[in-house]
Design a protein around this motif. Structure first.
Motif, PDB file in Angstrom:
ATOM      1  N   MET A   1     -20.106 -29.545  -8.870  1.00 32.63           N
ATOM      2  CA  MET A   1     -18.847 -29.427  -6.958  1.00 32.63           C
ATOM      3  C   MET A   1     -19.395 -30.376  -6.213  1.00 32.63           C
ATOM      4  N   ALA A   2     -18.759 -30.978  -6.162  1.00 28.63           N
ATOM      5  CA  ALA A   2     -18.811 -32.700  -4.833  1.00 28.63           C
ATOM      6  C   ALA A   2     -18.990 -31.725  -3.277  1.00 28.63           C
ATOM      7  N   THR A   3     -19.072 -31.683  -2.723  1.00 23.40           N
ATOM      8  CA  THR A   3     -19.593 -31.306  -1.391  1.00 23.40           C
ATOM      9  C   THR A   3     -18.456 -31.516  -0.330  1.00 23.40           C
ATOM     10  N   ARG A   4     -17.850 -30.236   0.072  1.00 25.35           N
ATOM     11  CA  ARG A   4     -16.840 -30.703   1.136  1.00 25.35           C
ATOM     12  C   ARG A   4     -16.751 -31.445   2.111  1.00 25.35           C
ATOM     13  N   LEU A   5     -15.877 -32.284   2.835  1.00 25.65           N
ATOM     14  CA  LEU A   5     -16.130 -33.428   3.557  1.00 25.65           C
ATOM     15  C   LEU A   5     -15.082 -32.851   4.975  1.00 25.65           C
ATOM     16  N   GLY A   6     -15.446 -33.331   6.158  1.00 26.04           N
ATOM     17  CA  GLY A   6     -14.885 -32.806   7.034  1.00 26.04           C
ATOM     18  C   GLY A   6     -15.343 -33.394   8.217  1.00 26.04           C
ATOM     19  N   LEU A   7     -13.820 -33.938   8.877  1.00 24.24           N
ATOM     20  CA  LEU A   7     -14.165 -35.094  10.130  1.00 24.24           C
ATOM     21  C   LEU A   7     -13.789 -34.016  11.488  1.00 24.24           C
ATOM     22  N   GLY A   8     -14.221 -34.653  12.962  1.00 18.69           N
ATOM     23  CA  GLY A   8     -13.960 -34.491  13.968  1.00 18.69           C
ATOM     24  C   GLY A   8     -12.795 -34.985  13.818  1.00 18.69           C
ATOM     25  N   LEU A   9     -12.277 -34.571  14.989  1.00 22.64           N
ATOM     26  CA  LEU A   9     -10.643 -34.912  15.805  1.00 22.64           C
ATOM     27  C   LEU A   9     -11.469 -35.861  16.826  1.00 22.64           C
ATOM     28  N   PRO A  10     -10.251 -36.498  17.511  1.00 13.23           N
ATOM     29  CA  PRO A  10     -10.879 -37.316  18.953  1.00 13.23           C
ATOM     30  C   PRO A  10     -10.639 -36.504  19.862  1.00 13.23           C
ATOM     31  N   GLN A  11     -11.356 -36.317  20.983  1.00 14.50           N
ATOM     32  CA  GLN A  11     -11.505 -35.095  22.284  1.00 14.50           C
ATOM     33  C   GLN A  11     -11.530 -36.218  23.173  1.00 14.50           C
ATOM     34  N   ASN A  12     -12.091 -37.654  22.969  1.00 17.19           N
ATOM     35  CA  ASN A  12     -12.778 -38.410  24.192  1.00 17.19           C
ATOM     36  C   ASN A  12     -11.853 -38.996  25.095  1.00 17.19           C
ATOM     37  N   ARG A  13     -12.731 -39.370  25.964  1.00 20.20           N
ATOM     38  CA  ARG A  13     -11.419 -40.139  27.416  1.00 20.20           C
ATOM     39  C   ARG A  13     -10.942 -41.403  26.233  1.00 20.20           C
ATOM     40  N   GLN A  14     -11.454 -42.321  25.219  1.00 20.78           N
ATOM     41  CA  GLN A  14      -9.988 -43.320  25.016  1.00 20.78           C
ATOM     42  C   GLN A  14      -9.276 -43.078  24.399  1.00 20.78           C
ATOM     43  N   TYR A  15      -8.762 -41.904  23.954  1.00 24.66           N
ATOM     44  CA  TYR A  15      -7.309 -40.740  23.454  1.00 24.66           C
ATOM     45  C   TYR A  15      -6.538 -40.670  23.691  1.00 24.66           C
ATOM     46  N   ASP A  16      -5.743 -40.551  22.925  1.00 28.02           N
ATOM     47  CA  ASP A  16      -4.577 -39.435  23.768  1.00 28.02           C
ATOM     48  C   ASP A  16      -4.392 -39.130  23.320  1.00 28.02           C
ATOM     49  N   LEU A  17      -4.311 -37.958  23.636  1.00 28.07           N
ATOM     50  CA  LEU A  17      -4.703 -36.146  22.954  1.00 28.07           C
ATOM     51  C   LEU A  17      -3.088 -36.272  22.269  1.00 28.07           C
TER      52      LEU A  17
END
Length: 309
Positions: A1-17
């Motif tokens: 079974m393939a390893t599940r992959l997750g992604l970190g969401l944008p929380q830093n200054r350069q992003y519009d929340l």
């Protein structure tokens, strides 16, 4: 079974929340990521009163100057997606009042159709503990224990009862309930933290600081679970803080997970061989904006799957 992959969401200054968190969460779901994740950093002391992780002289990264509230970010992601899990790696649980945190997570799980993963840690920042005013940092382990106990009580059947050092619930109906039992994962690197995990939690949140170090901790955790007679499998989600570059980085001094998408994918492979079930890749700090973050996330996902992750 393939390893599940997750992604970190944008929380830093350069992003519009309000705009970028839903946009990136939808993109992650379309690409094929299994989960999206947030982390917590409550403040940036200036001047610094202690080094990063409490290590003297180690500077705090500039990205910590502006980290959006993790629960707000997860709520935005929940409203924009249908499939991906919604996790925290990690939420510094002792900075929160246990009862309110339990209710917030229960509500988020209910409205998202059972997709919340509660990843807790004790944290290390003296300034964050002083600002929160819950309990002193020296009591952080005991506070985390009570957070877990309150969550289990609030998420369980009514009437809810709990008598602890912080929260007192004599007998109450508390809703909404989660759509399903919310898994509690812990960042546990010390012997005491491993005991807490084996006795009270569902999984482990290691950080990709080195394959040998993670392997040693993972084997120690498995040995302790066997010693204590734990039957429930330990879910694992490895956090990888990556730094993408368009061109490969060369030289023996290249830091792990710093480089091209192919290099990041190659660095992930040894961790999958340990039997870790999921890897969270966070590339937000090096991206200029949400479009670049989405592009990098898609390329890393493609190369990781092609490499056998």
């Amino acid at each position: 079974m393939a390893t599940r992959l997750g992604l970190g969401l944008p929380q830093n200054r350069q992003y519009d929340l309000g705009r970028d968190v839903p946009d990136v969460a939808r993109a992650a779901e379309r690409v094929g990521y299994d989960s999206v994740w947030v982390y917590e950093r409550a403040l940036f002391p200036e001047p610094a009163t202690q080094g990063l992780y409490g290590v003297e002289g180690l500077p705090w990264p500039d990205s910590y100057r502006h980290v959006a509230d993790p629960l707000v970010a997860l709520t935005l992601a929940a409203a924009a997606t249908e499939r991906v899990e919604l996790g925290s790696s990690v939420l510094v649980a002792p900075l929160h009042m246990p009862f309110q945190l339990a209710r917030t997570l229960a509500t988020l799980d209910a409205v998202s159709g059972g997709r919340v993963v509660a990843g807790f840690g004790t944290g290390w920042s003296l300034d964050e503990y002083a600002a929160s005013g819950i309990r002193p940092i020296k009591e952080r382990g005991r506070v985390l224990d009570e957070v877990i106990d309150v969550c289990r009580a609030v998420w369980g059947p009514d009437p809810v009862r709990h008598h602890g050092r912080i929260a007192q619930i004599d007998s109450a109906v508390v809703g909404p309930k989660p759509a399903r039992p919310i898994p509690v994962l812990l960042a546990a690197s010390t012997a005491r933290a491993r005991e807490r995990l084996v006795e009270h939690a569902d999984g482990w949140l290691p950080i990709g600081t080195g394959v040998e170090q993670v392997a040693t901790q993972w084997h120690a955790l498995q040995d302790l679970a066997a010693e204590r007679g734990r039957q429930q499998p330990i879910r694992t989600v490895l956090r990888v803080n990556a730094r993408f570059s368009a061109e490969p980085r060369g030289g023996a001094g290249r830091r792990p997970f710093h480089g091209s998408a192919d290099q990041i994918a190659e660095d992930l492979l040894p961790y999958t061989e340990l039997g870790l079930q999921e890897i969270l890749v966070d590339v937000q700090s090096g991206a200029r904006d949400a479009q670049e973050l989405k592009d990098v996330a898609a390329e890393v996902y493609e190369r990781a799957r092609a490499a056998g992750v």
